[in-house]
Write a protein that holds these residues in place. Sequence first.
Motif, PDB file in Angstrom:
ATOM      1  N   PRO A  73       0.619   4.213 -19.229  1.00 22.17           N
ATOM      2  CA  PRO A  73       1.934   4.141 -18.582  1.00 22.17           C
ATOM      3  C   PRO A  73       2.475   2.723 -18.523  1.00 22.17           C
ATOM      4  CG  PRO A  73       0.203   4.460 -16.949  1.00 22.17           C
ATOM      5  CD  PRO A  73      -0.448   4.610 -18.286  1.00 22.17           C
ATOM      6  N   ALA A  74       3.766   2.584 -18.784  1.00 16.99           N
ATOM      7  CA  ALA A  74       4.404   1.269 -18.788  1.00 16.99           C
ATOM      8  C   ALA A  74       4.374   0.659 -17.384  1.00 16.99           C
ATOM      9  CB  ALA A  74       5.845   1.404 -19.268  1.00 16.99           C
ATOM     10  N   GLY A  75       3.959  -0.617 -17.314  1.00 14.17           N
ATOM     11  CA  GLY A  75       3.973  -1.343 -16.050  1.00 14.17           C
ATOM     12  C   GLY A  75       2.826  -1.053 -15.128  1.00 14.17           C
ATOM     13  N   VAL A  76       1.828  -0.271 -15.564  1.00 11.73           N
ATOM     14  CA  VAL A  76       0.672   0.053 -14.725  1.00 11.73           C
ATOM     15  C   VAL A  76      -0.551  -0.655 -15.282  1.00 11.73           C
ATOM     16  CG1 VAL A  76      -0.791   1.894 -13.802  1.00 11.73           C
ATOM     17  CG2 VAL A  76       1.659   2.292 -14.123  1.00 11.73           C
ATOM     18  N   ALA A  77      -1.267  -1.361 -14.421  1.00  9.46           N
ATOM     19  CA  ALA A  77      -2.416  -2.153 -14.862  1.00  9.46           C
ATOM     20  C   ALA A  77      -3.522  -1.274 -15.417  1.00  9.46           C
ATOM     21  CB  ALA A  77      -2.948  -2.975 -13.674  1.00  9.46           C
ATOM     22  N   ASN A  78      -4.296  -1.849 -16.365  1.00 12.13           N
ATOM     23  CA  ASN A  78      -5.468  -1.191 -16.969  1.00 12.13           C
ATOM     24  C   ASN A  78      -5.122   0.142 -17.632  1.00 12.13           C
ATOM     25  OD1 ASN A  78      -7.256  -3.252 -16.018  1.00 12.13           O
ATOM     26  ND2 ASN A  78      -7.247  -2.259 -13.993  1.00 12.13           N
ATOM     27  N   GLY A  79      -3.878   0.268 -18.114  1.00 10.22           N
ATOM     28  CA  GLY A  79      -3.476   1.499 -18.791  1.00 10.22           C
ATOM     29  C   GLY A  79      -3.521   2.715 -17.898  1.00 10.22           C
ATOM     30  N   GLY A  80      -3.449   2.481 -16.574  1.00  8.78           N
ATOM     31  CA  GLY A  80      -3.467   3.593 -15.634  1.00  8.78           C
ATOM     32  C   GLY A  80      -4.849   4.117 -15.328  1.00  8.78           C
ATOM     33  N   MET A  81      -5.873   3.415 -15.785  1.00 11.25           N
ATOM     34  CA  MET A  81      -7.242   3.889 -15.555  1.00 11.25           C
ATOM     35  C   MET A  81      -7.831   3.222 -14.318  1.00 11.25           C
ATOM     36  SD  MET A  81      -7.370   5.995 -18.012  1.00 11.25           S
ATOM     37  CE  MET A  81      -9.076   6.546 -17.867  1.00 11.25           C
ATOM     38  N   LEU A  82      -8.484   4.008 -13.475  1.00  9.05           N
ATOM     39  CA  LEU A  82      -9.154   3.516 -12.276  1.00  9.05           C
ATOM     40  C   LEU A  82     -10.532   2.964 -12.637  1.00  9.05           C
ATOM     41  CD1 LEU A  82      -8.213   6.465  -9.877  1.00  9.05           C
ATOM     42  CD2 LEU A  82      -7.234   4.163  -9.874  1.00  9.05           C
ATOM     43  N   PRO A  83     -11.150   2.181 -11.762  1.00 11.88           N
ATOM     44  CA  PRO A  83     -12.482   1.607 -12.061  1.00 11.88           C
ATOM     45  C   PRO A  83     -13.551   2.647 -12.393  1.00 11.88           C
ATOM     46  CG  PRO A  83     -11.502   0.506 -10.170  1.00 11.88           C
ATOM     47  CD  PRO A  83     -10.598   1.656 -10.503  1.00 11.88           C
ATOM     48  N   ASP A  84     -13.417   3.867 -11.843  1.00 14.30           N
ATOM     49  CA  ASP A  84     -14.432   4.899 -12.135  1.00 14.30           C
ATOM     50  C   ASP A  84     -14.175   5.617 -13.452  1.00 14.30           C
ATOM     51  OD1 ASP A  84     -12.238   6.437 -11.534  1.00 14.30           O
ATOM     52  OD2 ASP A  84     -13.177   7.583  -9.912  1.00 14.30           O
ATOM     53  N   GLY A  85     -13.151   5.190 -14.215  1.00 17.19           N
ATOM     54  CA  GLY A  85     -12.884   5.770 -15.530  1.00 17.19           C
ATOM     55  C   GLY A  85     -11.948   6.957 -15.512  1.00 17.19           C
ATOM     56  N   THR A  86     -11.445   7.341 -14.337  1.00 19.37           N
ATOM     57  CA  THR A  86     -10.505   8.459 -14.265  1.00 19.37           C
ATOM     58  C   THR A  86      -9.073   7.942 -14.342  1.00 19.37           C
ATOM     59  OG1 THR A  86     -10.500   8.376 -11.844  1.00 19.37           O
ATOM     60  CG2 THR A  86     -12.088   9.854 -12.898  1.00 19.37           C
ATOM     61  N   PHE A  87      -8.145   8.840 -14.676  1.00 18.55           N
ATOM     62  CA  PHE A  87      -6.745   8.470 -14.861  1.00 18.55           C
ATOM     63  C   PHE A  87      -6.004   8.515 -13.527  1.00 18.55           C
ATOM     64  CE2 PHE A  87      -2.355   9.952 -16.127  1.00 18.55           C
ATOM     65  CZ  PHE A  87      -1.940   8.712 -16.624  1.00 18.55           C
ATOM     66  N   ASP A  88      -5.229   7.477 -13.234  1.00 17.31           N
ATOM     67  CA  ASP A  88      -4.459   7.398 -11.993  1.00 17.31           C
ATOM     68  C   ASP A  88      -3.082   8.021 -12.226  1.00 17.31           C
ATOM     69  OD1 ASP A  88      -3.283   6.837  -9.603  1.00 17.31           O
ATOM     70  OD2 ASP A  88      -3.542   4.662  -9.693  1.00 17.31           O
ATOM     71  N   TRP A  89      -3.022   9.363 -12.137  1.00 15.93           N
ATOM     72  CA  TRP A  89      -1.775  10.058 -12.441  1.00 15.93           C
ATOM     73  C   TRP A  89      -0.671   9.768 -11.423  1.00 15.93           C
ATOM     74  CZ3 TRP A  89      -6.437  12.900 -11.957  1.00 15.93           C
ATOM     75  CH2 TRP A  89      -6.704  13.371 -10.668  1.00 15.93           C
ATOM     76  N   THR A  90      -1.070   9.419 -10.185  1.00 13.53           N
ATOM     77  CA  THR A  90      -0.063   9.105  -9.166  1.00 13.53           C
ATOM     78  C   THR A  90       0.701   7.836  -9.532  1.00 13.53           C
ATOM     79  OG1 THR A  90      -1.441  10.130  -7.473  1.00 13.53           O
ATOM     80  CG2 THR A  90       0.333   8.693  -6.717  1.00 13.53           C
ATOM     81  N   ALA A  91      -0.018   6.800  -9.962  1.00  6.04           N
ATOM     82  CA  ALA A  91       0.629   5.550 -10.365  1.00  6.04           C
ATOM     83  C   ALA A  91       1.468   5.744 -11.628  1.00  6.04           C
ATOM     84  CB  ALA A  91      -0.426   4.466 -10.589  1.00  6.04           C
ATOM     85  N   ALA A  92       1.019   6.660 -12.496  1.00  6.01           N
ATOM     86  CA  ALA A  92       1.726   6.875 -13.766  1.00  6.01           C
ATOM     87  C   ALA A  92       2.970   7.740 -13.623  1.00  6.01           C
ATOM     88  CB  ALA A  92       0.773   7.517 -14.773  1.00  6.01           C
ATOM     89  N   HIS A  93       3.089   8.451 -12.477  1.00  4.11           N
ATOM     90  CA  HIS A  93       4.228   9.345 -12.278  1.00  4.11           C
ATOM     91  C   HIS A  93       5.550   8.579 -12.317  1.00  4.11           C
ATOM     92  CE1 HIS A  93       6.414  12.843 -11.110  1.00  4.11           C
ATOM     93  NE2 HIS A  93       6.720  12.409  -9.901  1.00  4.11           N
ATOM     94  N   LYS A  94       6.516   9.152 -12.999  1.00  2.29           N
ATOM     95  CA  LYS A  94       7.870   8.602 -13.151  1.00  2.29           C
ATOM     96  C   LYS A  94       7.894   7.300 -13.952  1.00  2.29           C
ATOM     97  CE  LYS A  94       9.959  10.829  -9.128  1.00  2.29           C
ATOM     98  NZ  LYS A  94      10.722  10.673  -7.863  1.00  2.29           N
ATOM     99  N   THR A  95       6.823   7.033 -14.681  1.00  5.05           N
ATOM    100  CA  THR A  95       6.835   5.934 -15.643  1.00  5.05           C
ATOM    101  C   THR A  95       6.905   6.536 -17.045  1.00  5.05           C
ATOM    102  OG1 THR A  95       4.435   5.841 -15.927  1.00  5.05           O
ATOM    103  CG2 THR A  95       5.377   4.567 -14.100  1.00  5.05           C
TER     104      THR A  95
END
Length: 572
Positions: free
Chosen positions: A194-216
């Motif tokens: 996702p544009a503008g989200v650090a680490n490509g939207g990936m959390l430290p545990d390797g899962t995708f941070d869909w909340t941060a990626a929403h509306k991007t």
Amino acid sequence: MGKAAVSQSLVGRANANKQHGILGMLHNPYVFMTCLFASLGCMMYGYDQGVMGSILVMQNFEAHFPTLTGSTIQGWLVSALELGAWFGALFNGYLADRISRKYSMLVAVVIFTLGTGLQAGAQNPAMLFAGRVVGGIGIGMFSMVIPLYQAEIAPPELRGSLVSLQQLSITIGTCISFWLDYGMHFVGGSNCDPAGVANGGMLPDGTFDWTAAHKTTCLGEKTISWRLPLALQLIPAWILFFGMFFLPFSPRWLMMKHRDEECVASLSKLRRLSPEDPLLRAEYLEIKAAVIFDEETEAEYNSNNKFGAWRVLFTANMFRRLSIGCWIMIFQQFTGINAVLYYAPQIFGTFGFTSVTTELLATGVTGILQIIFTLPAVLFLDNFGRKTFLIVGAVGMCICHVIVAAIDGSFEDSWATHRSGGWASIAFIWLFAVNFAYSWGPVAWVLTQEIFPNSMRSRGVSIVASTNWMFNFIIGLTTRDMLASMKFGTYIFFAAFCAGGGIFVWLYVPETKNKTLEELDVYFGGDAEGIAVKDRERLRAIEERLGLSGVQAPEDLKAGQNEKTSEHDESV
């Protein structure tokens, strides 16, 4: 109940020694191609079953709908289609009798198109849920009417093979959806980024941070990755819509509407025999005898009871058929097959595989195996019989579930150091799918088309099909939570039902191969001497009226029997 005795039907006896399987279908090309084309509707049934499970793990989809990432809400999203299908199957019991099997398929295409449009263009969860329910109504209508139509146009020696084509079509649809999802997963990249989200939207545990990626905007995986797979199922739907105009009506439906000449013409086209051929005349008269018998019986119930046509289904003899059909569908769903089809990526993820690509690849192999191993039913079901396939399949599925439960229970906390155990679990899930593909997948639908008399078939099949979808709904809704709470116990649960299904078939389900649909009406009462006295007398009177009484071969029918029944046609 043991195997059926020698056929009491002229057509059944005449056709019993004809070629079965692929050779029989090649010798009957028109009815084969008709059944094959009609099964396009079931391809959409299979496609819709397989497409959503893989979409749920796509990061672009998760970014669009972050509120749909929990196990419970995903269960509702997947099972919303089954809820719609339950209503569609039940409603189509009336519609298929009213406007014909053929035209009810066309109505199903229109409803399915509306639901698919809502899903593919969904901008919010409400649109997606609405599309699943509306599309499900169309799917449920297909699932009820297509095997019904196939069973009614098929000759008795090929009925198992021809109705099995609908299950083959389901597996093809499922496989296409699996592999299309896998390929579309790579459009723009396998991750959202996702544009503008650090680490490509990936959390430290390797899962995708869909909340941060929403509306991007996803710079990697594109929206088309999941919208296109949802939309493409419209192609076979509209091929079916326009093609059905050129296919024949069911001869049995035409006879129910007293369109005798059209019934003969339809049979002549399907069997590639002239209207004067003794075998065709025998089939026509047997269909007519069954319709007259059912109408007279139904009229008697209607004169004494409100809703008599439906109440007939709950009389002792008919309720036995209905119970067998419903229990077959309950056991089919609780084999766990749709838990695998709907949530295969998630299930494979529980075996220690965290890569979405690996999960989708393993899911695609499941689809291929399902296609390959549905073929034995298409080729040999009419040789070996329904009970053999069902019992062998139940044993095989039960063993696979027990082994997966043992492996999962042993390594559920240490998959990282037991990678081979994870692959072994996947292998036995594949083997489970193989055992289902040749047995409970096609045979359950074949058997449930065969057990009802002509006048009750549409109503009976609609209840049986809706039972399938209701328990399909339960599986879709609960599987994610079962895997989370019961873990390996989920497979023990399904294994118990596989064993129970095999025992039920062995004890209570009759063998129906090589029987005409009309003959099974008598067969379910025992034999010609075992049905109720009033029914036996009525059946004999009808056979006498039509010139069928005492006839041992089609060639023995007297000329002009087709015309002997005109007075009765006017009186019913």
